[in-house]
Design a protein around this motif. Structure first.
Motif, PDB file in Angstrom:
ATOM      1  N   UNK A 297       0.844  -1.187   0.000  1.00  0.00           N
ATOM      2  CA  UNK A 297       0.000   0.000   0.000  1.00  0.00           C
ATOM      3  C   UNK A 297       0.881   1.239   0.000  1.00  0.00           C
ATOM      4  N   UNK A 298       0.602   2.153   0.911  1.00  0.00           N
ATOM      5  CA  UNK A 298       1.382   3.386   1.015  1.00  0.00           C
ATOM      6  C   UNK A 298       2.479   3.273   2.075  1.00  0.00           C
ATOM      7  N   UNK A 299       2.793   2.047   2.484  1.00  0.00           N
ATOM      8  CA  UNK A 299       3.827   1.806   3.499  1.00  0.00           C
ATOM      9  C   UNK A 299       4.996   1.056   2.865  1.00  0.00           C
ATOM     10  N   UNK A 300       6.202   1.571   3.079  1.00  0.00           N
ATOM     11  CA  UNK A 300       7.396   0.891   2.604  1.00  0.00           C
ATOM     12  C   UNK A 300       7.956   0.014   3.731  1.00  0.00           C
ATOM     13  N   UNK A 301       8.307  -1.229   3.383  1.00  0.00           N
ATOM     14  CA  UNK A 301       8.943  -2.144   4.335  1.00  0.00           C
ATOM     15  C   UNK A 301      10.337  -2.460   3.814  1.00  0.00           C
ATOM     16  N   UNK A 302      11.340  -2.233   4.661  1.00  0.00           N
ATOM     17  CA  UNK A 302      12.741  -2.437   4.293  1.00  0.00           C
ATOM     18  C   UNK A 302      13.321  -3.531   5.194  1.00  0.00           C
ATOM     19  N   UNK A 303      13.920  -4.540   4.582  1.00  0.00           N
ATOM     20  CA  UNK A 303      14.477  -5.672   5.327  1.00  0.00           C
ATOM     21  C   UNK A 303      15.995  -5.660   5.178  1.00  0.00           C
ATOM     22  N   UNK A 304      16.707  -5.729   6.308  1.00  0.00           N
ATOM     23  CA  UNK A 304      18.161  -5.727   6.260  1.00  0.00           C
ATOM     24  C   UNK A 304      18.710  -6.696   7.307  1.00  0.00           C
ATOM     25  N   UNK A 305      19.785  -7.396   6.941  1.00  0.00           N
ATOM     26  CA  UNK A 305      20.373  -8.383   7.849  1.00  0.00           C
ATOM     27  C   UNK A 305      21.301  -7.746   8.885  1.00  0.00           C
ATOM     28  N   UNK A 306      21.451  -6.427   8.865  1.00  0.00           N
ATOM     29  CA  UNK A 306      22.363  -5.734   9.769  1.00  0.00           C
ATOM     30  C   UNK A 306      22.221  -6.190  11.213  1.00  0.00           C
ATOM     31  N   UNK A 307      23.354  -6.547  11.866  1.00  0.00           N
ATOM     32  CA  UNK A 307      23.269  -7.141  13.197  1.00  0.00           C
ATOM     33  C   UNK A 307      24.383  -6.690  14.127  1.00  0.00           C
ATOM     34  N   UNK A 308      25.113  -5.639  13.758  1.00  0.00           N
ATOM     35  CA  UNK A 308      26.132  -5.100  14.653  1.00  0.00           C
ATOM     36  C   UNK A 308      26.168  -3.585  14.518  1.00  0.00           C
ATOM     37  N   UNK A 309      26.843  -2.883  15.418  1.00  0.00           N
ATOM     38  CA  UNK A 309      26.806  -1.417  15.399  1.00  0.00           C
ATOM     39  C   UNK A 309      27.310  -0.796  14.105  1.00  0.00           C
ATOM     40  N   UNK A 310      28.356  -1.371  13.504  1.00  0.00           N
ATOM     41  CA  UNK A 310      28.845  -0.795  12.254  1.00  0.00           C
ATOM     42  C   UNK A 310      27.770  -0.857  11.170  1.00  0.00           C
ATOM     43  N   UNK A 311      27.103  -2.006  11.047  1.00  0.00           N
ATOM     44  CA  UNK A 311      26.027  -2.123  10.063  1.00  0.00           C
ATOM     45  C   UNK A 311      24.890  -1.160  10.386  1.00  0.00           C
ATOM     46  N   UNK A 312      24.599  -0.986  11.669  1.00  0.00           N
ATOM     47  CA  UNK A 312      23.534  -0.063  12.073  1.00  0.00           C
ATOM     48  C   UNK A 312      23.884   1.376  11.722  1.00  0.00           C
ATOM     49  N   UNK A 313      25.152   1.742  11.833  1.00  0.00           N
ATOM     50  CA  UNK A 313      25.557   3.094  11.439  1.00  0.00           C
ATOM     51  C   UNK A 313      25.349   3.316   9.949  1.00  0.00           C
ATOM     52  N   UNK A 314      25.615   2.305   9.151  1.00  0.00           N
ATOM     53  CA  UNK A 314      25.369   2.421   7.715  1.00  0.00           C
ATOM     54  C   UNK A 314      23.869   2.544   7.426  1.00  0.00           C
ATOM     55  N   UNK A 315      23.064   1.780   8.169  1.00  0.00           N
ATOM     56  CA  UNK A 315      21.618   1.901   8.018  1.00  0.00           C
ATOM     57  C   UNK A 315      21.142   3.305   8.383  1.00  0.00           C
ATOM     58  N   UNK A 316      21.682   3.851   9.459  1.00  0.00           N
ATOM     59  CA  UNK A 316      21.305   5.199   9.869  1.00  0.00           C
ATOM     60  C   UNK A 316      21.661   6.216   8.795  1.00  0.00           C
ATOM     61  N   UNK A 317      22.810   6.040   8.154  1.00  0.00           N
ATOM     62  CA  UNK A 317      23.214   6.948   7.084  1.00  0.00           C
ATOM     63  C   UNK A 317      22.246   6.862   5.909  1.00  0.00           C
ATOM     64  N   UNK A 318      21.806   5.649   5.590  1.00  0.00           N
ATOM     65  CA  UNK A 318      20.841   5.492   4.500  1.00  0.00           C
ATOM     66  C   UNK A 318      19.499   6.118   4.865  1.00  0.00           C
ATOM     67  N   UNK A 319      19.037   5.916   6.083  1.00  0.00           N
ATOM     68  CA  UNK A 319      17.777   6.514   6.516  1.00  0.00           C
ATOM     69  C   UNK A 319      17.847   8.041   6.458  1.00  0.00           C
ATOM     70  N   UNK A 320      19.012   8.594   6.807  1.00  0.00           N
ATOM     71  CA  UNK A 320      19.171  10.045   6.748  1.00  0.00           C
ATOM     72  C   UNK A 320      19.160  10.547   5.307  1.00  0.00           C
ATOM     73  N   UNK A 321      19.757   9.757   4.402  1.00  0.00           N
ATOM     74  CA  UNK A 321      19.822  10.165   2.998  1.00  0.00           C
ATOM     75  C   UNK A 321      18.511   9.915   2.261  1.00  0.00           C
ATOM     76  N   UNK A 322      17.715   8.960   2.754  1.00  0.00           N
ATOM     77  CA  UNK A 322      16.444   8.595   2.107  1.00  0.00           C
ATOM     78  C   UNK A 322      15.318   8.667   3.134  1.00  0.00           C
ATOM     79  N   UNK A 323      14.993   9.848   3.640  1.00  0.00           N
ATOM     80  CA  UNK A 323      13.978   9.931   4.701  1.00  0.00           C
ATOM     81  C   UNK A 323      12.600   9.522   4.214  1.00  0.00           C
ATOM     82  N   UNK A 324      11.852   8.898   5.101  1.00  0.00           N
ATOM     83  CA  UNK A 324      10.470   8.539   4.794  1.00  0.00           C
ATOM     84  C   UNK A 324       9.599   9.791   4.847  1.00  0.00           C
ATOM     85  N   UNK A 325       8.465   9.735   4.135  1.00  0.00           N
ATOM     86  CA  UNK A 325       7.535  10.866   4.183  1.00  0.00           C
ATOM     87  C   UNK A 325       6.923  10.997   5.577  1.00  0.00           C
ATOM     88  N   UNK A 326       6.749   9.850   6.248  1.00  0.00           N
ATOM     89  CA  UNK A 326       6.162   9.851   7.583  1.00  0.00           C
ATOM     90  C   UNK A 326       7.145   9.351   8.620  1.00  0.00           C
TER      91      UNK A 326
END
Length: 426
Positions: A297-326
């Motif tokens: 629908x109008x909801x995006x679901x993103x699946x990632x295998x990230x499981x340690x702090x370094x991977x989480x930092x990369x995820x945070x960078x992506x979320x900052x670069x690709x912000x959700x509308x909501x």
């Protein structure tokens, strides 16, 4: 008795009393009994804390674009064991894996092999028989004592070095780097994806005479200036060679680095794909569970295998670069031996609500949502809603999400696999 693949997997889980028992003595002994030779004309071994699977996918895609016959051994799998062994872009068939297991069983005698050692030997057995131009081996844990280190690689790759698996590898980057550097071979190239690798890695390369090929020193990559009416590009270069490339199909800023490391590894072989083939491989490479995006629908679901702090930092960078509308909602389930508070801390500023899920079906390393919540006491996710499993948590997050919201599912391969199974049914 004719065992199915499922029968064999159940059998090999019971052979060794430990799921992880690092060392090369057992697997080397059985490999000698099997008479194993080289798994391919050329071999690239890929180690590192994060980015291994993506880097393998880029190497595989670029080499296949050049017309090479390629085998790739990766772990863990998401949905089916067959994913671990690919030949010519196809997952190994049940019958082929069973044949490999039967040969290993006949050769091992009284030697107890772990689940991973059994799988590694199966991949090497199948690769040798396939007549590969290139075999790509992803390290399971560490490097020096990992089963894949049975093979002398023509090029070794260390994507990144950060904190993970400290119970086995050490409590700091220097200790972990030493373990990972064990895949390097004397007088062979060692490609390093970190701009600032641990001194233990560089020291080991120097001691054995391995030729370090370093990001930011020996090869370079950067986004190209935007051009009107042209798709975005990036450029990879080294002394005497450069290539303009499309952005990777794999999302996340870090994938440009993974692709760059893959190109460096292929160039280090001495005979690399040409510019067009490199570009085709970068555009084609795909890996399930790495910022894999779904629309419901109008909801995006993103699946990632990230499981340690370094991977989480990369995820945070992506979320900052690709912000959700909501809002951004997180479904988080982690194994008991992972740094869950570190993952949450890296993502806290980007997450509006947390759903914590149990991984009780993940064996001895699994944990309940309640146990996870206790470990997260005092963190941004401590008040997150607990759920018995990932499917229940994802369903609850989907019900909570409104138009324009995003749901991020992360924490482990088990988490990603459960999310993908739920998405396939919904």
């Amino acid at each position: 008795m004719n065992r199915t693949l499922a029968d064999w997997l159940s059998h090999i889980e019971r052979i060794h009393p430990k799921s992880i028992d690092m060392g090369l003595e057992r697997i080397r002994e059985v490999a000698q009994r099997l008479g194993l030779g080289r798994p391919g004309r050329r071999v690239i071994t890929v180690g590192g804390t994060n980015g291994k699977g993506s880097t393998v996918a880029f190497i595989e895609a670029m080499a296949r674009a050049a017309g090479w016959k390629v085998g790739a051994y990766t772990s863990p799998h998401l949905l089916a064991y067959n994913e671990r062994i690919r030949i010519d872009g196809r997952d190994a068939a049940d019958a082929d894996i069973v044949a490999a297991f039967e040969a290993i069983e006949a050769a091992r005698g009284e030697t107890a092999l772990t689940y991973f050692e059994y799988g590694t030997l199966a991949a090497l057995w199948l690769f040798e028989r396939a007549g590969l131009d290139l075999a790509i081996l992803e390290v399971g844990l560490g490097g020096r004592l990992d089963a894949t280190n049975l093979v002398d690689a023509d090029v070794a790759v260390i994507t990144t070095v950060d904190l993970d698996h400290q119970d086995y590898l050490g409590d700091d980057r220097e200790s972990i780097g030493f373990e990972k550097a064990g895949i390097a071979r004397a007088w062979k190239p060692l490609v390093l994806g970190d701009d600032d690798p641990p001194s233990s890695v560089l020291r080991h390369a120097y001691v054995i005479g391995a030729s370090a090929v370093r990001a930011g020193c020996d090869f370079f990559f950067a986004a190209s200036p935007a051009q009107p009416d042209q798709p975005p590009q990036w450029r990879w270069r080294e002394v005497g060679f450069g290539v303009d490339l499309p952005l990777p199909a794999l999302a996340a800023p870090v994938q440009m680095r993974n692709a760059a490391v893959a190109i460096a590894a292929l160039r280090a072989l001495g005979k690399a794909p040409n510019r067009q083939q490199l570009a085709a491989g970068v555009a084609a490479a795909q890996v399930p569970g790495r910022l894999q995006r779904f629309q419901r629908g109008a909801v995006e679901i993103v699946v990632d295998v990230g499981h340690n702090p370094q991977a989480a930092r990369e995820l945070a960078a992506w979320l900052a670069a690709q912000p959700a509308a909501g809002r951004t909602l997180a479904v988080f389930a982690a194994l008991a031996d992972k740094d869950a508070p570190g993952v949450v801390a890296a993502l806290a500023e980007r997450i509006d609500a947390w759903h914590l899920a149990g991984l009780d079906d993940a064996g001895a390393r699994g944990q309940s949502a309640q146990a996870l919540a206790e470990r997260l006491h005092g963190s941004a996710a401590a008040a997150g809603t607990p759920h018995p499993d990932v499917a229940t948590a994802l369903a609850a997050a989907r019900a909570q999400a409104g138009d324009g919201d995003r749901i991020l599912v992360l924490g482990s391969f088990h988490t990603a696999a459960a999310a993908l199974a739920w998405l396939a049914a919904h």
